[in-house]
Motif scaffolding. Structure first.
Motif, PDB file in Angstrom:
ATOM      1  N   LEU A 322      17.596  19.364   9.510  1.00 42.26           N
ATOM      2  CA  LEU A 322      18.659  18.788   8.688  1.00 42.26           C
ATOM      3  C   LEU A 322      18.695  17.275   8.823  1.00 42.26           C
ATOM      4  N   PHE A 323      18.619  16.800  10.071  1.00 44.07           N
ATOM      5  CA  PHE A 323      18.657  15.355  10.302  1.00 44.07           C
ATOM      6  C   PHE A 323      17.459  14.667   9.675  1.00 44.07           C
ATOM      7  N   ALA A 324      16.256  15.180   9.938  1.00 41.53           N
ATOM      8  CA  ALA A 324      15.038  14.533   9.444  1.00 41.53           C
ATOM      9  C   ALA A 324      15.015  14.486   7.924  1.00 41.53           C
ATOM     10  N   THR A 325      15.413  15.569   7.284  1.00 43.08           N
ATOM     11  CA  THR A 325      15.430  15.607   5.821  1.00 43.08           C
ATOM     12  C   THR A 325      16.448  14.634   5.260  1.00 43.08           C
ATOM     13  N   SER A 326      17.643  14.625   5.866  1.00 40.84           N
ATOM     14  CA  SER A 326      18.698  13.733   5.393  1.00 40.84           C
ATOM     15  C   SER A 326      18.305  12.276   5.566  1.00 40.84           C
ATOM     16  N   LEU A 327      17.714  11.943   6.711  1.00 41.83           N
ATOM     17  CA  LEU A 327      17.334  10.548   6.963  1.00 41.83           C
ATOM     18  C   LEU A 327      16.233  10.105   6.007  1.00 41.83           C
ATOM     19  N   LEU A 328      15.225  10.957   5.790  1.00 41.96           N
ATOM     20  CA  LEU A 328      14.144  10.583   4.878  1.00 41.96           C
ATOM     21  C   LEU A 328      14.683  10.387   3.467  1.00 41.96           C
ATOM     22  N   ASN A 329      15.595  11.240   3.043  1.00 41.75           N
ATOM     23  CA  ASN A 329      16.178  11.084   1.708  1.00 41.75           C
ATOM     24  C   ASN A 329      16.947   9.774   1.596  1.00 41.75           C
ATOM     25  N   ARG A 330      17.633   9.390   2.658  1.00 36.67           N
ATOM     26  CA  ARG A 330      18.374   8.129   2.630  1.00 36.67           C
ATOM     27  C   ARG A 330      17.413   6.939   2.553  1.00 36.67           C
ATOM     28  N   PHE A 331      16.324   7.000   3.301  1.00 36.36           N
ATOM     29  CA  PHE A 331      15.368   5.897   3.234  1.00 36.36           C
ATOM     30  C   PHE A 331      14.633   5.887   1.896  1.00 36.36           C
ATOM     31  N   ARG A 332      14.407   7.045   1.321  1.00 36.57           N
ATOM     32  CA  ARG A 332      13.836   7.058  -0.033  1.00 36.57           C
ATOM     33  C   ARG A 332      14.731   6.263  -0.987  1.00 36.57           C
ATOM     34  N   ARG A 333      16.034   6.541  -0.917  1.00 33.14           N
ATOM     35  CA  ARG A 333      16.944   5.839  -1.824  1.00 33.14           C
ATOM     36  C   ARG A 333      16.979   4.353  -1.522  1.00 33.14           C
ATOM     37  N   LYS A 334      16.913   3.991  -0.254  1.00 35.55           N
ATOM     38  CA  LYS A 334      16.901   2.573   0.099  1.00 35.55           C
ATOM     39  C   LYS A 334      15.667   1.884  -0.468  1.00 35.55           C
ATOM     40  N   GLN A 339      11.768  10.484  -6.440  1.00 38.85           N
ATOM     41  CA  GLN A 339      11.025  11.719  -6.198  1.00 38.85           C
ATOM     42  C   GLN A 339      10.733  11.895  -4.707  1.00 38.85           C
ATOM     43  N   ALA A 340      10.479  13.132  -4.313  1.00 37.82           N
ATOM     44  CA  ALA A 340      10.076  13.439  -2.940  1.00 37.82           C
ATOM     45  C   ALA A 340       8.597  13.773  -2.939  1.00 37.82           C
ATOM     46  N   LEU A 341       7.789  12.872  -2.359  1.00 38.92           N
ATOM     47  CA  LEU A 341       6.348  13.067  -2.327  1.00 38.92           C
ATOM     48  C   LEU A 341       5.860  13.154  -0.881  1.00 38.92           C
ATOM     49  N   PRO A 342       4.730  13.816  -0.644  1.00 38.73           N
ATOM     50  CA  PRO A 342       4.260  14.073   0.729  1.00 38.73           C
ATOM     51  C   PRO A 342       4.042  12.829   1.575  1.00 38.73           C
ATOM     52  N   GLY A 343       3.640  11.714   0.998  1.00 35.74           N
ATOM     53  CA  GLY A 343       3.350  10.531   1.796  1.00 35.74           C
ATOM     54  C   GLY A 343       4.533   9.659   2.122  1.00 35.74           C
ATOM     55  N   ASP A 344       5.747  10.110   1.797  1.00 34.60           N
ATOM     56  CA  ASP A 344       6.914   9.246   1.977  1.00 34.60           C
ATOM     57  C   ASP A 344       7.257   9.024   3.450  1.00 34.60           C
ATOM     58  N   GLN A 345       7.137  10.068   4.264  1.00 37.15           N
ATOM     59  CA  GLN A 345       7.481   9.897   5.677  1.00 37.15           C
ATOM     60  C   GLN A 345       6.591   8.865   6.367  1.00 37.15           C
ATOM     61  N   PRO A 346       5.259   8.911   6.216  1.00 40.25           N
ATOM     62  CA  PRO A 346       4.434   7.858   6.821  1.00 40.25           C
ATOM     63  C   PRO A 346       4.768   6.468   6.294  1.00 40.25           C
ATOM     64  N   LEU A 347       5.123   6.371   5.012  1.00 37.79           N
ATOM     65  CA  LEU A 347       5.492   5.078   4.446  1.00 37.79           C
ATOM     66  C   LEU A 347       6.715   4.514   5.157  1.00 37.79           C
ATOM     67  N   GLN A 401       3.837  -0.550  -3.273  1.00 35.39           N
ATOM     68  CA  GLN A 401       3.663  -0.824  -4.689  1.00 35.39           C
ATOM     69  C   GLN A 401       3.015   0.366  -5.400  1.00 35.39           C
ATOM     70  N   GLU A 402       2.020   0.955  -4.771  1.00 31.71           N
ATOM     71  CA  GLU A 402       1.382   2.126  -5.363  1.00 31.71           C
ATOM     72  C   GLU A 402       2.362   3.302  -5.452  1.00 31.71           C
ATOM     73  N   ARG A 403       3.191   3.437  -4.411  1.00 27.02           N
ATOM     74  CA  ARG A 403       4.191   4.528  -4.429  1.00 27.02           C
ATOM     75  C   ARG A 403       5.214   4.304  -5.538  1.00 27.02           C
TER      76      ARG A 403
END
Length: 484
Positions: A322-334, A339-347, A401-403
């Motif tokens: 729950l924490f990891a998913t919520s945090l990644l979603n927040r950083f995506r928005r930041k 969209q949720a893509l596989p390479g987002d966490q390493p980014l 930029q590619e993302r």
């Protein structure tokens, strides 16, 4: 019909007022001598059906000089990982509930209570103003929190590290019930009251749990989920609580008890906001783990009512995901990513590593990234002196930029969305310190302006743009402790 404002019967008893001396005691506030208004949250007051401007009657109640007998509750807890036994509202008096929104109002610093132990029950202006501004800053960021309604001051001397003056902050929440309340009732032999506490939570705060096969387990599941989301919210804005003891954890998933809190300036995952925390237990990068640890303690305290150890472990085991998913979603928005893509966490991980290596300012970086020019020319990041350090940004900027190119919508729309969630302003420690110094001289102008700016921290507020700059060098010498 509701009673008249600030009449003797205006405040309704808290929902737990009749649970007996093992849980609650009534006692008069000592109050402030010759109280003066410091701050009045007119916006919140109107939401609660209270006057837009403070009144003489309000002054009496919110300085602890009202005619009512407030309630104080007993709770226990683990402090810095160790069982501390009985604690309780050592300097908090619950005036009761008010009709609008069924909110509780609590005074902090209005004198001794039956649970003050060796304390004086007082709060000083310094810590009271920090709590007022801190809770309103978190509310402005959209993070679940208690709220601040009023700040009253007095010339009454109070001794902490130095001689200071007393103050009372009135704070508001649907409930101030804590993990520590459950611990107290579970471990000090109050099974009937513990069941009543869980019934109260289900009736007023978790109604869907009542219809589940194991209602108490469902409450635990909801608390775990809210706590995980709260920790993710803290991490995403660089907020460090400082004292995440179980008695400072809300059963409603609210940010509770603002002591030695801080917002990150230069990004340091091991930042410790509380110089009393010599082991770094509550450092920024430890907060998610501590949230899980505290939930495990809560699960243990509730085990007698749940009688399903496997179920408890399954619920607790969901926290990390729950924490990891919520945090990644927040950083995506930041980062302006919808969209949720596989390479987002390493980014994100690479970005945080670069922020640390280059000692970049956490808030300013994301705000800078949200500017239109950066969205169309990301390489500009390399040219900004404040982001330059030992690690170049070139590869990450190219990946970002590619993302972004894989997203729908224009760069302008993406930047607008980023500016709407990446604050330009946070309550930096040095800003709070400047407001405190002025308030100690009787001038609350800066505090009122900070409150106004922090209510909408993503807006530009050009007249206060200097507050969005990196902190001055002298700010690095400021320290915070449990008395802050």
């Amino acid at each position: 019909m509701d009673p008249p404002l600030f009449s003797r019967d205006f405040f309704r008893p808290p929902l737990w007022h009749d649970w007996g001396e093992g849980f609650v005691r009534q006692t008069r506030c000592e109050g402030l001598p010759e109280p003066q208004w410091g701050l009045w949250n007119s916006t919140l007051a109107q939401e609660l059906g209270l006057p837009e401007a403070p009144t003489q009657e309000a002054s009496a109640y919110f300085s602890g000089n009202g005619p009512q007998m407030p309630w104080c509750s007993a709770y226990a807890g683990h402090q810095f990982g160790l069982w501390a036994g009985l604690l309780g509202d050592g300097r908090a008096h619950t005036l009761g509930r008010i009709p609008a929104g069924n909110q509780e109002i609590q005074l902090k610093g209005a004198g001794m209570t039956p649970y003050s132990r060796r304390g004086d029950g007082r709060a000083v202006l310094r810590s009271s103003l920090r709590e007022y501004l801190g809770s309103e800053a978190m509310a402005g960021l959209g993070i679940p929190t208690t709220r601040a309604l009023a700040l009253m001051t007095s010339h009454l001397p109070v001794r902490r590290e130095t001689r200071e003056t007393a103050a009372v902050v009135a704070r508001v929440a649907p409930s101030f019930l804590r993990f520590g309340h459950v611990e107290h009732l579970a471990w000090h032999g109050f099974p009937t009251e513990l069941k009543r506490l869980l019934d109260l939570l289900m009736v007023f705060h978790y109604p869907e749990a009542r219809h589940q096969p194991n209602p108490v387990l469902s409450v635990l599941e909801e608390v775990v989920e809210r706590t995980a989301h709260l920790m993710a919210a803290w991490q995403s804005v660089g907020f460090c609580h400082g004292v995440m003891n179980t008695d400072n954890m809300s059963l409603l998933g609210l940010t509770l008890d603002y002591g030695p809190f801080a917002f990150l300036d230069r990004f340091d995952p091991q930042f410790i906001g509380n110089h009393s925390d010599q082991e770094g237990r509550y450092a920024y990068d430890q907060q998610p783990w501590i949230g899980a640890w505290n939930c495990a303690v809560l699960g243990s305290a509730l085990s007698a009512l749940i009688d399903d150890e496997k179920g408890i472990q399954v619920v607790l085991g969901r926290y990390n995901t729950l924490f990891a998913t919520s945090l990644l979603n927040r950083f995506r928005r930041k980062l302006g990513l919808q969209q949720a893509l596989p390479g987002d966490q390493p980014l994100v991980d690479t970005l945080l590593s670069l922020l640390h290596q280059n000692r970049a300012d956490f808030t300013r970086f994301f705000r800078f990234l949200a500017q239109d020019a950066v969205q169309t020319e990301p390489a500009r990041l390399e040219e900004e002196e404040e982001f330059q350090g030992p690690s170049p940004w070139t590869e990450w900027v190219r990946d970002y930029q590619e993302r972004c190119a894989r997203e729908e919508g224009s760069a302008l729309a993406r930047a607008q969305g980023m500016r709407a969630i990446n604050p330009k302003y946070v309550l930096r420690t040095y800003l709070a310190e400047l407001a405190i110094r002025q308030a100690q001289q009787g001038d609350f102008a800066m505090a009122r302006n900070l409150e106004s700016v922090l209510r909408t921290p993503c807006d530009e507020h050009p007249e206060f743009s200097s507050w969005a700059l990196a902190p001055p060098d002298w700010a690095g010498a400021l320290t915070l402790s449990c008395s802050s």
